[in-house]
Design a protein around this motif. Structure first.
Motif, PDB file in Angstrom:
ATOM      1  N   ILE A 222       0.853  -1.187   0.000  1.00  0.00           N
ATOM      2  CA  ILE A 222       0.000   0.000   0.000  1.00  0.00           C
ATOM      3  C   ILE A 222       0.890   1.238   0.000  1.00  0.00           C
ATOM      4  N   ILE A 223       0.681   2.110  -0.995  1.00  0.00           N
ATOM      5  CA  ILE A 223       1.443   3.356  -1.096  1.00  0.00           C
ATOM      6  C   ILE A 223       0.459   4.487  -1.370  1.00  0.00           C
ATOM      7  N   SER A 224       0.481   5.511  -0.529  1.00  0.00           N
ATOM      8  CA  SER A 224      -0.419   6.647  -0.693  1.00  0.00           C
ATOM      9  C   SER A 224       0.366   7.944  -0.590  1.00  0.00           C
ATOM     10  N   GLN A 225       0.159   8.820  -1.573  1.00  0.00           N
ATOM     11  CA  GLN A 225       0.749  10.154  -1.509  1.00  0.00           C
ATOM     12  C   GLN A 225      -0.225  11.102  -0.809  1.00  0.00           C
ATOM     13  N   GLY A 226      -0.872  10.602   0.192  1.00  0.00           N
ATOM     14  CA  GLY A 226      -1.836  11.339   0.997  1.00  0.00           C
ATOM     15  C   GLY A 226      -2.044  10.571   2.286  1.00  0.00           C
ATOM     16  N   ASN A 227      -3.307  10.420   2.695  1.00  0.00           N
ATOM     17  CA  ASN A 227      -3.642   9.687   3.914  1.00  0.00           C
ATOM     18  C   ASN A 227      -4.272   8.341   3.572  1.00  0.00           C
ATOM     19  N   VAL A 228      -4.132   7.382   4.490  1.00  0.00           N
ATOM     20  CA  VAL A 228      -4.782   6.081   4.371  1.00  0.00           C
ATOM     21  C   VAL A 228      -5.714   5.912   5.562  1.00  0.00           C
ATOM     22  N   ALA A 229      -6.987   5.633   5.288  1.00  0.00           N
ATOM     23  CA  ALA A 229      -7.966   5.404   6.350  1.00  0.00           C
ATOM     24  C   ALA A 229      -8.831   4.221   5.965  1.00  0.00           C
ATOM     25  N   ALA A 230      -9.002   3.270   6.896  1.00  0.00           N
ATOM     26  CA  ALA A 230      -9.792   2.077   6.603  1.00  0.00           C
ATOM     27  C   ALA A 230     -10.320   1.485   7.898  1.00  0.00           C
ATOM     28  N   GLY A 231     -11.270   0.552   7.745  1.00  0.00           N
ATOM     29  CA  GLY A 231     -11.758  -0.162   8.916  1.00  0.00           C
ATOM     30  C   GLY A 231     -10.653  -0.992   9.534  1.00  0.00           C
ATOM     31  N   SER A 232      -9.913  -1.703   8.693  1.00  0.00           N
ATOM     32  CA  SER A 232      -8.698  -2.415   9.092  1.00  0.00           C
ATOM     33  C   SER A 232      -7.786  -2.463   7.879  1.00  0.00           C
ATOM     34  N   ILE A 233      -6.488  -2.608   8.124  1.00  0.00           N
ATOM     35  CA  ILE A 233      -5.506  -2.560   7.043  1.00  0.00           C
ATOM     36  C   ILE A 233      -4.561  -3.745   7.183  1.00  0.00           C
ATOM     37  N   GLY A 234      -4.440  -4.509   6.109  1.00  0.00           N
ATOM     38  CA  GLY A 234      -3.516  -5.629   6.093  1.00  0.00           C
ATOM     39  C   GLY A 234      -2.731  -5.642   4.796  1.00  0.00           C
ATOM     40  N   SER A 235      -1.441  -5.933   4.883  1.00  0.00           N
ATOM     41  CA  SER A 235      -0.587  -5.930   3.698  1.00  0.00           C
ATOM     42  C   SER A 235       0.481  -6.996   3.827  1.00  0.00           C
ATOM     43  N   GLN A 236       0.806  -7.613   2.692  1.00  0.00           N
ATOM     44  CA  GLN A 236       1.930  -8.542   2.665  1.00  0.00           C
ATOM     45  C   GLN A 236       3.250  -7.784   2.773  1.00  0.00           C
ATOM     46  N   GLU A 250      -7.336  -3.652  13.118  1.00  0.00           N
ATOM     47  CA  GLU A 250      -5.899  -3.941  13.138  1.00  0.00           C
ATOM     48  C   GLU A 250      -5.187  -3.350  11.927  1.00  0.00           C
ATOM     49  N   ILE A 251      -3.960  -2.914  12.139  1.00  0.00           N
ATOM     50  CA  ILE A 251      -3.053  -2.519  11.066  1.00  0.00           C
ATOM     51  C   ILE A 251      -1.865  -3.474  11.120  1.00  0.00           C
ATOM     52  N   SER A 252      -1.621  -4.185  10.023  1.00  0.00           N
ATOM     53  CA  SER A 252      -0.536  -5.169  10.051  1.00  0.00           C
ATOM     54  C   SER A 252       0.172  -5.245   8.707  1.00  0.00           C
ATOM     55  N   SER A 253       1.488  -5.334   8.774  1.00  0.00           N
ATOM     56  CA  SER A 253       2.337  -5.586   7.614  1.00  0.00           C
ATOM     57  C   SER A 253       3.067  -6.898   7.887  1.00  0.00           C
ATOM     58  N   LEU A 254       2.706  -7.938   7.153  1.00  0.00           N
ATOM     59  CA  LEU A 254       3.199  -9.278   7.476  1.00  0.00           C
ATOM     60  C   LEU A 254       4.685  -9.452   7.199  1.00  0.00           C
ATOM     61  N   PHE A 255       5.192  -8.774   6.144  1.00  0.00           N
ATOM     62  CA  PHE A 255       6.596  -8.962   5.789  1.00  0.00           C
ATOM     63  C   PHE A 255       7.330  -7.645   5.549  1.00  0.00           C
ATOM     64  N   GLY A 256       6.697  -6.520   5.816  1.00  0.00           N
ATOM     65  CA  GLY A 256       7.316  -5.238   5.520  1.00  0.00           C
ATOM     66  C   GLY A 256       7.300  -4.295   6.704  1.00  0.00           C
ATOM     67  N   GLU A 257       7.355  -2.995   6.388  1.00  0.00           N
ATOM     68  CA  GLU A 257       7.338  -1.967   7.416  1.00  0.00           C
ATOM     69  C   GLU A 257       6.129  -1.062   7.234  1.00  0.00           C
ATOM     70  N   ILE A 258       5.839  -0.283   8.268  1.00  0.00           N
ATOM     71  CA  ILE A 258       4.757   0.695   8.228  1.00  0.00           C
ATOM     72  C   ILE A 258       5.383   2.069   8.416  1.00  0.00           C
ATOM     73  N   HIS A 259       5.109   2.962   7.462  1.00  0.00           N
ATOM     74  CA  HIS A 259       5.781   4.260   7.463  1.00  0.00           C
ATOM     75  C   HIS A 259       4.774   5.353   7.135  1.00  0.00           C
ATOM     76  N   ALA A 260       4.668   6.358   8.004  1.00  0.00           N
ATOM     77  CA  ALA A 260       3.767   7.484   7.778  1.00  0.00           C
ATOM     78  C   ALA A 260       4.522   8.791   7.977  1.00  0.00           C
ATOM     79  N   GLY A 261       4.281   9.744   7.074  1.00  0.00           N
ATOM     80  CA  GLY A 261       4.903  11.055   7.223  1.00  0.00           C
ATOM     81  C   GLY A 261       4.393  11.791   8.443  1.00  0.00           C
TER      82      GLY A 261
END
Length: 362
Positions: A222-236, A250-261
């Motif tokens: 998931i890549i956003s040049q703005g904001n990300v908003a969801a009920g729940s967020i999951g990513s490989q 829940e917010i989860s990244s199974l194999f990566g990182e989570i990065h917000a400006g």
């Protein structure tokens, strides 16, 4: 012992391709063709449009239901109730679909949906499949790769629909508005993304502005040049946003990182296999955890004197591996929302977008 003579090979006669249909415009109650169709102007069909080959329209398409087994190319806008495509969809304007958009449809699936297989047998002995598509078209589709990829959607405008089932990549120059994204087999890219229900994408989800999903958002990355908003967020893979990342679940990244400006906040748990990085605060009401050889960065864009208020890390228990930021116990998602409402400064990318919106409003 005498050997039997080998039987001569039977050569089947070549099946000629159906004659293509071409017209300047097309305005009918219903239209069907087993071959390729080229319309040099607008197409208006009151009920059902069925094409067994490729369909090229040099204008707008208005219909109730559209079934195209090959590639559908429209230089203008599409306005239909339902849209079913076998291979690819390429549109020069906007796409407005009241119900379902589906690509990657097989001939067998279309035959069942159209109930062609329920009809009485033809007197000439031809298969019920011949009523939808000519055998030469089927052979061409089986032995040739379609330019653009199987099941792709490419649109120079926006896509608005109730349900979306795309078996390839989805590329939009404008916004995506959908009630539910049932499946995207490749990557999804749009200027902005808003989904009223769930969004399921096997590849990367990319937005030039915000990603807003009221249900669950799952993607390969998931890549956003703005904001990300969801009920729940999951990513490989990674979850990255120039602005904030917010979820009630829940917010989860199974194999990566989570990065917000800016900030990352959830009313549930927050997990990343690698780093968790935020320019401001990180809040996970039910816990925050990262990879054991990584860490949690908060307040990376703020002076240390502001960490306690705007660069904090908060959860029900102090997480391990805090590399920057200050731990403050039991802060909630609503606390971050309240701070966001009081924000009086814009980031560089937000200013340009606000100016653009104001210019369009005038």
């Amino acid at each position: 012992m005498t050997k039997r003579a080998a039987k001569p090979a039977v050569t089947l006669p070549a099946i000629p391709a159906p004659e293509p249909f071409q017209a300047k415009t097309l305005k009918r109650k219903q239209f069907a063709s087993t071959g390729d169709v080229h319309i040099q102007g607008d197409v208006t069909i009151t009920t059902q449009l069925t094409v067994g080959g490729d369909l090229l329209i040099d204008g707008d398409l208005i219909a109730e239901e559209v079934y195209c087994l090959g590639k559908l190319t429209v230089t203008g806008d599409i306005q239909v109730q339902s849209l079913y495509i076998g291979h690819t969809l390429d549109v020069g304007g906007n796409i407005d679909v009241e119900f379902l958009v589906k690509t990657g449809c097989s001939a067998e699936w279309m035959v069942r949906v159209l109930e062609i297989d329920q009809r009485k047998p033809a007197k000439d002995g031809s298969s019920f499949m011949d009523a939808l598509v000519h055998p030469a078209i089927l052979a061409r589709h089986e032995h040739n790769d379609v330019f653009g990829g199987f099941g792709d959607i490419q649109c120079l405008g926006y896509l608005s629909c109730a349900d979306l089932d795309c078996h390839g990549n989805l590329q939009l120059d404008d916004d995506l508005e959908a009630s539910e994204v049932q499946f995207v087999g490749g990557h999804l890219a749009a200027s902005a993304i808003h989904v009223a229900g769930d969004c399921n994408c096997q590849g990367e989800v990319f937005s030039e502005t915000n990603i807003e999903v009221e249900g669950s958002l799952f993607a390969g990355e998931i890549i956003s040049q703005g904001n990300v908003a969801a009920g729940s967020i999951g990513s490989q893979g990674d979850i990255s946003a120039w602005g904030s990342i917010r979820a009630k679940g829940e917010i989860s990244s199974l194999f990566g990182e989570i990065h917000a400006g800016r900030w990352i906040a959830t009313a549930a748990s927050l997990y990343a296999a690698k780093y968790i990085k935020a320019g401001e605060s990180v809040v996970g009401e039910k816990g925050i955890s990262c990879g054991k050889d990584y860490g949690i960065f908060a307040g990376s864009t703020l002076p240390r004197s502001e960490w306690a208020t705007n660069g904090m890390i908060s959860a029900n228990a102090k997480p391990r591996l805090i590399l920057s930021g200050e731990f403050v116990a039991d802060k909630k998602l609503r606390h971050i929302d309240a701070l966001e409402k009081k924000r009086d400064k814009e980031l560089d990318w937000e200013i340009s977008r606000r100016v653009k919106r104001e210019m369009l409003a005038e």
